[in-house]
Write a protein that holds these residues in place. Structure first.
Motif, mmCIF file in Angstrom:
data_model
loop_
_atom_site.group_PDB
_atom_site.id
_atom_site.type_symbol
_atom_site.label_atom_id
_atom_site.label_comp_id
_atom_site.label_asym_id
_atom_site.label_seq_id
_atom_site.Cartn_x
_atom_site.Cartn_y
_atom_site.Cartn_z
ATOM 1 N N UNK A 140 0.671 -1.690 -0.115
ATOM 2 C CA UNK A 140 0.230 0.032 -0.035
ATOM 3 C C UNK A 140 0.843 1.141 -0.115
ATOM 4 N N UNK A 141 2.156 0.870 0.446
ATOM 5 C CA UNK A 141 2.586 2.392 0.619
ATOM 6 C C UNK A 141 3.006 2.305 -0.936
ATOM 7 N N UNK A 142 3.948 1.497 -1.485
ATOM 8 C CA UNK A 142 4.569 1.735 -2.307
ATOM 9 C C UNK A 142 3.224 2.302 -3.486
ATOM 10 N N UNK A 143 2.538 1.545 -3.291
ATOM 11 C CA UNK A 143 1.344 2.008 -4.390
ATOM 12 C C UNK A 143 0.603 3.636 -4.213
ATOM 13 N N UNK A 144 0.844 4.347 -2.915
ATOM 14 C CA UNK A 144 0.272 5.620 -2.589
ATOM 15 C C UNK A 144 1.563 6.839 -2.958
ATOM 16 N N UNK A 145 3.445 5.429 -3.016
ATOM 17 C CA UNK A 145 4.155 6.908 -2.858
ATOM 18 C C UNK A 145 4.129 7.175 -4.207
ATOM 19 N N UNK A 146 2.779 5.932 -5.076
ATOM 20 C CA UNK A 146 3.918 5.751 -6.779
ATOM 21 C C UNK A 146 2.311 6.789 -7.216
ATOM 22 N N UNK A 147 1.730 6.894 -6.454
ATOM 23 C CA UNK A 147 0.128 6.964 -7.201
ATOM 24 C C UNK A 147 0.697 8.986 -6.577
ATOM 25 N N UNK A 148 1.461 8.981 -5.809
ATOM 26 C CA UNK A 148 1.601 10.599 -5.881
ATOM 27 C C UNK A 148 2.904 11.315 -6.379
ATOM 28 N N UNK A 149 3.671 10.089 -6.828
ATOM 29 C CA UNK A 149 4.395 10.598 -7.729
ATOM 30 C C UNK A 149 3.650 11.070 -8.984
ATOM 31 N N UNK A 150 3.308 9.539 -9.575
ATOM 32 C CA UNK A 150 3.027 9.950 -10.735
ATOM 33 C C UNK A 150 1.863 10.674 -10.439
ATOM 34 N N UNK A 151 0.962 11.492 -10.238
ATOM 35 C CA UNK A 151 0.225 13.208 -10.266
ATOM 36 C C UNK A 151 1.087 14.082 -10.313
ATOM 37 N N UNK A 152 2.122 14.013 -9.386
ATOM 38 C CA UNK A 152 3.568 15.013 -9.740
ATOM 39 C C UNK A 152 3.660 15.190 -10.896
ATOM 40 N N UNK A 153 4.470 13.672 -11.750
ATOM 41 C CA UNK A 153 4.154 14.018 -13.079
ATOM 42 C C UNK A 153 3.217 14.726 -14.094
ATOM 43 N N UNK A 154 1.854 14.186 -13.839
ATOM 44 C CA UNK A 154 0.725 14.650 -14.724
ATOM 45 C C UNK A 154 0.945 15.862 -14.887
ATOM 46 N N UNK A 155 0.645 16.092 -13.338
ATOM 47 C CA UNK A 155 0.901 18.113 -12.909
ATOM 48 C C UNK A 155 1.561 18.293 -13.869
ATOM 49 N N UNK A 156 3.131 18.146 -14.390
ATOM 50 C CA UNK A 156 4.222 18.487 -14.852
ATOM 51 C C UNK A 156 3.305 19.712 -16.354
ATOM 52 N N UNK A 157 3.549 20.330 -17.209
ATOM 53 C CA UNK A 157 3.301 20.924 -18.270
ATOM 54 C C UNK A 157 4.661 21.623 -18.726
ATOM 55 N N UNK A 158 4.495 20.783 -20.068
ATOM 56 C CA UNK A 158 5.835 21.689 -20.802
ATOM 57 C C UNK A 158 4.917 23.174 -21.364
ATOM 58 N N UNK A 159 6.223 24.159 -20.863
ATOM 59 C CA UNK A 159 5.944 25.413 -20.688
ATOM 60 C C UNK A 159 6.262 26.203 -21.407
ATOM 61 N N UNK A 160 7.507 25.632 -22.250
ATOM 62 C CA UNK A 160 8.647 26.107 -23.851
ATOM 63 C C UNK A 160 8.126 25.446 -24.809
ATOM 64 N N UNK A 161 7.500 26.558 -25.547
ATOM 65 C CA UNK A 161 7.653 26.011 -27.452
ATOM 66 C C UNK A 161 8.664 25.174 -27.598
ATOM 67 N N UNK A 162 9.705 26.204 -27.858
ATOM 68 C CA UNK A 162 11.501 25.489 -27.665
ATOM 69 C C UNK A 162 11.855 24.421 -26.870
ATOM 70 N N UNK A 163 12.234 23.301 -28.036
ATOM 71 C CA UNK A 163 12.034 21.819 -27.878
ATOM 72 C C UNK A 163 13.616 22.376 -26.996
ATOM 73 N N UNK A 164 14.985 22.725 -26.563
ATOM 74 C CA UNK A 164 15.657 23.065 -26.164
ATOM 75 C C UNK A 164 15.644 23.011 -24.381
ATOM 76 N N UNK A 165 14.153 24.287 -25.010
ATOM 77 C CA UNK A 165 14.049 24.841 -23.473
ATOM 78 C C UNK A 165 12.931 23.391 -22.548
ATOM 79 N N UNK A 166 12.086 23.278 -23.649
ATOM 80 C CA UNK A 166 11.597 22.083 -23.110
ATOM 81 C C UNK A 166 11.941 21.346 -22.150
#
Lengths: 211, 211, 211, 211
Positions: D60-86
């Motif tokens: 359960x700990x693994x799952x929840x830690x991963x869940x949290x982590x995945x949600x973090x990743x989901x929140x990530x949005x590429x804010x730069x059009x330029x591929x290098x900056x991205x």
DNA sequence: GATGAATGAGATTTCATTCAT
DNA sequence: CATGAATGAAATCTCATTCAT
């Protein structure tokens, strides 16, 4: 209001029914309050509400199982005038009653393991006394009167013998299966055993010679 | 408090001895590893060192109790040429053996409660087979040959009857005491029962009439 | 006498060998002294005789594993004059060395879990310092001199990068297998990874542009 | 000491939170159920009530830690059009996310030590799949399209490289500290490492020559 | 009367370590 | 140097019972 009362009675009955199964299957110490509650689909508090403790519950189970059993016995009526036929019927009845209600065997075994502690704590079980004993006494008297049976047979001894022969066959079935590789609970085997113990009992009752 | 020298074999034996008492007194589920260790004046892990688990210990106890019992039975020799006397002796022996070793009754009861699971797990118990059965068979044959016994008595049925009569009287003593207010374990009572079941068995063996 | 001494050394070595396997497979806390003794076919006292405690044993295992690893690294000689070939060889070597000695990864992981406590307790491990770092520094210098590599590459950074790329692929193999459904340890996969990280490292070393 | 009111969901969360700390700090085998219960100010059986076993809790700990982590990743949005900056932003993000959530590293390490056994037992972890892989793939495509990146970079390889470089630096910090006498976790050091791995990754993506 | 959450005591089992020889 | 027997402390897990609502 009546509904509630009725429900309460139902709940009590339900608890008793499932507890009987649990205690019979696992013995007093092996039985789990949790498991009973789950079987009843009831919260454990209810068990405590109605029966106060695990021990109280077990005592109630013993009482009710015995009550049931005793009522069964009461229902028993000797349908045969002939003492031999009556005795034959009694043996048959005793064996069948135990076969159909194997719970009582497991419950009594666990009660015996605990040296009867639970029974002594019961107010209700004051008369575990089996009405069949009276029936036996009466049949023996009639048999002695007609000369079919030898006189002076002790009814209690006969009762104990009959019980032992019927009870033990069922109670030790697993040991016996293991020891002899035979499943003694199949219909033919059961019938053979019934025939045998009937023979044993009747031979004893009818014998007129000493060895 | 440190134990002295103590070799493994002794320790194993000691554990078995006290475990037998505990399991017989409280059943498998009621028995406590702690309690056994205390009785043995040993730390609990020793029990696990030697027997692996509570179940392993119980199986070993069953095995050893049975081993002891079987050796007892082996020692039994028919001292009477006369089949009737031999049978009388056998009944006597069976009842006394169980009386002296009531542990085995409690152990078998708890094993039966668990539907024989423990026995099946045992490699050693492959022959729970009781040598008395052979003795019975032999006595019956001799009795039939001399005409003392009726022919065609099934040895297994007789074995089961005898066992039931002796075993149940002891096994259910507390229920019976409670039901009839009689302590069936006093010497006179035991003697009376032995006389009764001897009578029952012998009457059956000697009878020549059908009812 | 010499024999005995030799045996002692052998025994020590045997203990170390099997302990390494156990600690690598189960980590410090998961490892069992009993299990090690069994693997060694030795009584536990020997472990305590030679290594004083579980912790002492683990430290010795770490030391010896590192010793072995360091000796491996020492044996490594740059066989290529050309810096690019030398670097390629180094990457190859590092990855293969870890693949062949995956124990060291597990041991370092468990040491890291314990925040380095065990390493700090070791007198011997004073120089965990990896000789490969010097080799890297030297190759980088030669590469910069010939113009094959860009100047000012930090050897430590390169060392850490190379280690991370080789180490992590092996260390996290189960997570990765689970996440991607790929067994990364097959020969083709390993080869592909080696090619990739070689590419990555060399591209970095040879690049002359900034982004 | 009696707890107040407390609803189940809160309790479950509390247990998970403290268990995560314990398992991350001491690994699966080093973690103590007792210790977790104490941290939670809860009696041990509650842990078993909610999570069935230590292993269940760890999963359960693994799952929840991963869940949290995945949600973090989901929140990530590429804010730069330029591929290098991205890409630069992605490297930065990955490293920072692991730094802020070092628990997940320790948990994954202990899961890997156990060869992924725990993950396989989890029904929830069926998609450990990291959404960042998709992001990487997309950035690489855009970079290839604009000519900023070389074509044909394998997204999985890049993902693994980036993960390894960020993960290992943190995971092996104690070994590294011991080996080089450097505390790699100070802000300047972390910044330097981030700069380095950004350089490494970008150089690789932008390179157009072969060596 | 009924429930869901919680507990304390104690059950079985494990494990690093030591003693006597 | 080596062993077999034993230990004490503590680990995981269980279970009858009670509290707050």
């Amino acid at each position: 209001m009546r509904r509630v009362a009725a429900d309460a009675k139902n709940t009590r009955q339900r608890i008793l029914r499932y507890s009987t199964v649990e205690f019979a299957a696992k013995g007093y110490d092996g039985a789990r309050v949790d498991s009973i509650a789950r079987r009843c689909r009831l919260s454990k508090n209810m068990l405590y509400h109605y029966f106060h403790s695990k021990e109280g519950l077990f005592i109630a189970v013993l009482e009710s199982a015995y009550e049931t059993f005793r009522m069964h016995q009461r229902d028993f009526v000797v349908r045969h005038a002939d003492p031999i036929d009556a005795m034959r019927q009694l043996v048959d009845y005793t064996f069948e009653a135990l076969l159909e209600n194997q719970h009582i065997i497991a419950l009594l075994n666990t009660a015996n393991l605990h040296k009867g502690r639970h029974m002594r704590r019961s107010r209700v079980m004051r008369s575990l006394y089996d009405p069949l004993l009276d029936t036996i006494r009466e049949i023996l008297q009639r048999g002695a009167a007609t000369g079919a049976f030898r006189p002076n047979i002790d009814p209690l001894n006969l009762y104990l013998s009959l019980s032992a022969l019927a009870y033990n066959y069922i109670s030790n079935q697993h040991t016996l299966k293991f020891a002899f590789g035979i499943n003694f609970m199949t219909k033919p085997r059961r019938d053979a055993w019934l025939a045998h113990i009937t023979d044993l009992i009747l031979t004893y009752c009818c014998a007129n010679t000493r060895h």
